[in-house]
Design a protein around this motif. Structure first.
Motif, mmCIF file in Angstrom:
data_model
loop_
_atom_site.group_PDB
_atom_site.id
_atom_site.type_symbol
_atom_site.label_atom_id
_atom_site.label_comp_id
_atom_site.label_asym_id
_atom_site.label_seq_id
_atom_site.Cartn_x
_atom_site.Cartn_y
_atom_site.Cartn_z
ATOM 1 N N GLU A 1 0.849 -1.186 0.000
ATOM 2 C CA GLU A 1 0.000 0.000 0.000
ATOM 3 C C GLU A 1 0.892 1.246 0.000
ATOM 4 N N HIS A 2 0.709 2.111 -0.933
ATOM 5 C CA HIS A 2 1.449 3.372 -1.117
ATOM 6 C C HIS A 2 2.718 3.179 -1.960
ATOM 7 N N GLY A 3 3.718 2.490 -1.420
ATOM 8 C CA GLY A 3 4.944 2.232 -2.176
ATOM 9 C C GLY A 3 5.693 3.479 -2.596
ATOM 10 N N SER A 4 5.612 4.527 -1.829
ATOM 11 C CA SER A 4 6.052 5.861 -2.264
ATOM 12 C C SER A 4 7.498 5.924 -2.729
ATOM 13 N N LEU A 5 8.408 5.248 -2.010
ATOM 14 C CA LEU A 5 9.833 5.349 -2.309
ATOM 15 C C LEU A 5 10.363 4.071 -2.961
ATOM 16 N N LEU A 6 9.498 3.358 -3.641
ATOM 17 C CA LEU A 6 9.854 2.111 -4.320
ATOM 18 C C LEU A 6 10.980 2.348 -5.329
ATOM 19 N N ASP A 7 12.036 1.512 -5.275
ATOM 20 C CA ASP A 7 13.137 1.641 -6.231
ATOM 21 C C ASP A 7 13.082 0.510 -7.258
ATOM 22 N N ASP A 8 14.055 0.490 -8.171
ATOM 23 C CA ASP A 8 14.034 -0.484 -9.259
ATOM 24 C C ASP A 8 14.162 -1.914 -8.751
ATOM 25 N N LEU B 1 11.498 -7.159 -7.526
ATOM 26 C CA LEU B 1 11.014 -8.108 -6.521
ATOM 27 C C LEU B 1 9.498 -8.273 -6.596
ATOM 28 N N MET B 2 8.784 -7.178 -6.787
ATOM 29 C CA MET B 2 7.326 -7.253 -6.879
ATOM 30 C C MET B 2 6.901 -8.056 -8.105
ATOM 31 N N LEU B 3 7.604 -7.874 -9.213
ATOM 32 C CA LEU B 3 7.306 -8.659 -10.411
ATOM 33 C C LEU B 3 7.586 -10.139 -10.164
ATOM 34 N N GLU B 4 8.701 -10.420 -9.506
ATOM 35 C CA GLU B 4 9.086 -11.808 -9.227
ATOM 36 C C GLU B 4 8.070 -12.501 -8.329
ATOM 37 N N HIS B 5 7.564 -11.769 -7.340
ATOM 38 C CA HIS B 5 6.645 -12.365 -6.360
ATOM 39 C C HIS B 5 5.173 -12.195 -6.744
ATOM 40 N N GLY B 6 4.876 -11.443 -7.787
ATOM 41 C CA GLY B 6 3.487 -11.202 -8.164
ATOM 42 C C GLY B 6 2.754 -10.309 -7.175
ATOM 43 N N THR B 7 3.485 -9.394 -6.541
ATOM 44 C CA THR B 7 2.908 -8.511 -5.526
ATOM 45 C C THR B 7 2.197 -7.343 -6.193
ATOM 46 N N TYR B 8 1.008 -7.040 -5.737
ATOM 47 C CA TYR B 8 0.248 -5.896 -6.245
ATOM 48 C C TYR B 8 0.703 -4.619 -5.554
ATOM 49 N N LEU B 9 0.571 -3.503 -6.266
ATOM 50 C CA LEU B 9 0.821 -2.183 -5.703
ATOM 51 C C LEU B 9 -0.490 -1.419 -5.678
ATOM 52 N N VAL B 10 -0.871 -0.909 -4.524
ATOM 53 C CA VAL B 10 -2.142 -0.189 -4.370
ATOM 54 C C VAL B 10 -1.852 1.309 -4.372
ATOM 55 N N SER B 11 -2.575 2.048 -5.210
ATOM 56 C CA SER B 11 -2.153 3.380 -5.634
ATOM 57 C C SER B 11 -2.186 4.463 -4.552
ATOM 58 N N THR B 12 -3.298 4.786 -3.980
ATOM 59 C CA THR B 12 -3.483 5.796 -2.914
ATOM 60 C C THR B 12 -2.913 7.178 -3.249
ATOM 61 N N LEU B 13 -3.003 7.593 -4.522
ATOM 62 C CA LEU B 13 -2.563 8.941 -4.878
ATOM 63 C C LEU B 13 -3.448 10.009 -4.243
ATOM 64 N N PHE B 14 -4.697 9.672 -4.004
ATOM 65 C CA PHE B 14 -5.647 10.560 -3.330
ATOM 66 C C PHE B 14 -5.089 11.005 -1.978
ATOM 67 N N ALA B 15 -4.527 10.039 -1.235
ATOM 68 C CA ALA B 15 -3.979 10.355 0.085
ATOM 69 C C ALA B 15 -2.735 11.215 -0.027
ATOM 70 N N GLY B 16 -1.870 10.902 -0.994
ATOM 71 C CA GLY B 16 -0.674 11.717 -1.185
ATOM 72 C C GLY B 16 -1.014 13.153 -1.521
ATOM 73 N N MET C 1 5.284 16.542 2.783
ATOM 74 C CA MET C 1 5.954 17.142 1.631
ATOM 75 C C MET C 1 7.135 16.297 1.151
ATOM 76 N N ALA C 2 7.606 15.377 1.974
ATOM 77 C CA ALA C 2 8.673 14.471 1.554
ATOM 78 C C ALA C 2 8.118 13.256 0.810
ATOM 79 N N ILE C 3 6.932 12.806 1.217
ATOM 80 C CA ILE C 3 6.365 11.574 0.659
ATOM 81 C C ILE C 3 5.388 11.851 -0.480
ATOM 82 N N GLY C 4 4.490 12.815 -0.295
ATOM 83 C CA GLY C 4 3.434 13.055 -1.270
ATOM 84 C C GLY C 4 3.909 13.243 -2.698
ATOM 85 N N PRO C 5 4.924 14.102 -2.944
ATOM 86 C CA PRO C 5 5.343 14.350 -4.324
ATOM 87 C C PRO C 5 5.956 13.141 -5.028
#
Length: 357
Positions: free
Chosen positions: A202-209, A214-229, A250-254
């Protein structure tokens, strides 16, 4: 044979929307110290109000991720029995996390000795929390793998559960047939949760390559929550939140929108989630617009909130598409959302399970 015909003229029909991260049992006034005055019975009443608004906005399915006293379990049961209107729900009960973490109550001094229902430390203590949530009717386990923006004294970029704790939670939940949704902003917390086997970040704000791979390998979903940001940035700008919370906002939202688009383009399955604890729940469909603004196509944004979300729910054989054998969850809008995604904020028709609501 014998079917009723409903003539909606030149409307555009879509599957009912699905919100993978909402907070129906809270009001926007429940932030910070004000939250200390809110009892689980208050949350249950809030849930009745917000569930109806959410359904009328076009969300016929949702996951409620975090509620005190299993108030969301009661809400789900009331909706399923037809006593109150609302979307089909999967609920988490109390969110689980470390003592002093994002899922704990950090507003009272030590003399009160207060700890949130879901706070615990160590693999076995957290296994017991999973078992308690299962015992009292939760469908999904929600955990806080990192700090958060609106919690006192936590760092959104910092991991808050050890690998042993994460593995124990996921193993216990999966053995009980319960998926795990992990609140995670920071890179290391995201990757640790994915390696442990959570079903969604949930959020995944600072997700790197590396995290994306890893998410592709494990089939993990990413949930957007841009509304909250977007909401926390607005709150910081207008002074609704100040100090530590505003700095974190201001560090996470953008970072959230560009992260979501990078993950999507790499092939990570992005499911729509709103994380609405900020505004009237009739406005939650704005998440579609925010996805398009981030760079998603209109169709991909719609899929994120319909068929992809249905897969994350495990309900893909029943919801998420309009076709024979499904549950007839249908939304109508006046114009074509592929030309103007904001049409989804103006629903003119909502059907749930073949009944006009």
């Amino acid at each position: 044979a014998g079917a009723d015909v409903i003539d909606l003229g030149d409307a555009t029909l879509l599957p009912g929307f699905a919100d993978m991260h909402t907070h129906l049992t809270g009001y926007s006034s429940d932030f910070g110290y004000a939250s200390l005055a809110i009892a689980p019975t208050d949350e249950a009443i809030r849930g009745v109000v917000n569930a109806r608004k959410t359904l009328m906005a076009g969300f016929t399915a949702a996951r409620n991720l975090g509620a005190s006293g299993y108030s969301d379990v009661s809400l789900r049961e009331a909706i399923d029995s037809g006593r109150v209107p609302g979307p089909r729900l999967q609920v988490s009960g109390p969110a689980l996390g470390a003592t002093g973490g994002h899922c704990d109550n950090n507003y009272l001094p030590s003399t009160f000795g207060d700890t949130s229902e879901g706070a615990a430390d160590g693999p076995w203590a957290l296994r017991q929390k999973v078992r308690l949530n299962n015992k009292y009717g939760a469908d999904v386990i929600k955990i806080c793998a990192t700090g958060g923006v609106l919690s006192k004294g936590t760092d959104p970029g910092a991991r808050q559960l050890t690998m042993e704790e994460l593995v124990a939670i996921v193993d216990e939940a999966h053995s009980l047939g319960m998926p795990v949704a992990a609140h995670a902003h920071g890179t290391e917390g995201i990757k640790a949760a994915v390696r442990a086997g959570v079903n969604s970040i949930e959020h995944g704000s600072l997700l790197d390559d590396e995290g994306i791979e890893l998410m592709l390998e494990h089939g993990t979903y990413l949930v957007s929550t841009l509304f909250a940001g977007d909401a926390v940035m607005r709150m910081a700008a207008d002074g609704t939140i100040t100090g530590e919370l505003a700095e974190k906002a201001m560090a996470i939202g953008p970072a959230m929108a560009s992260t979501m688009l990078r993950a999507h383009r790499a092939g990570v399955k992005v499911a729509l989630g709103v994380d609405n604890i900020f505004y009237d729940h009739r406005t939650s469909t704005r998440e579609f617009e925010l996805l398009v603004t981030a760079g998603f196509s209109e169709m991909d944004a719609i899929l994120a909130g319909t068929s992809v979300a249905a897969e994350l729910l495990g309900w893909q054989d029943d919801v998420g598409t309009i076709q024979p054998g499904r549950w007839a969850d249908i939304v109508g809008v006046a114009e074509n959302p592929l030309e103007d995604i904001t049409e989804l904020q103006r629903t003119t028709f909502v059907m749930k399970g073949g009944e006009i609501v």
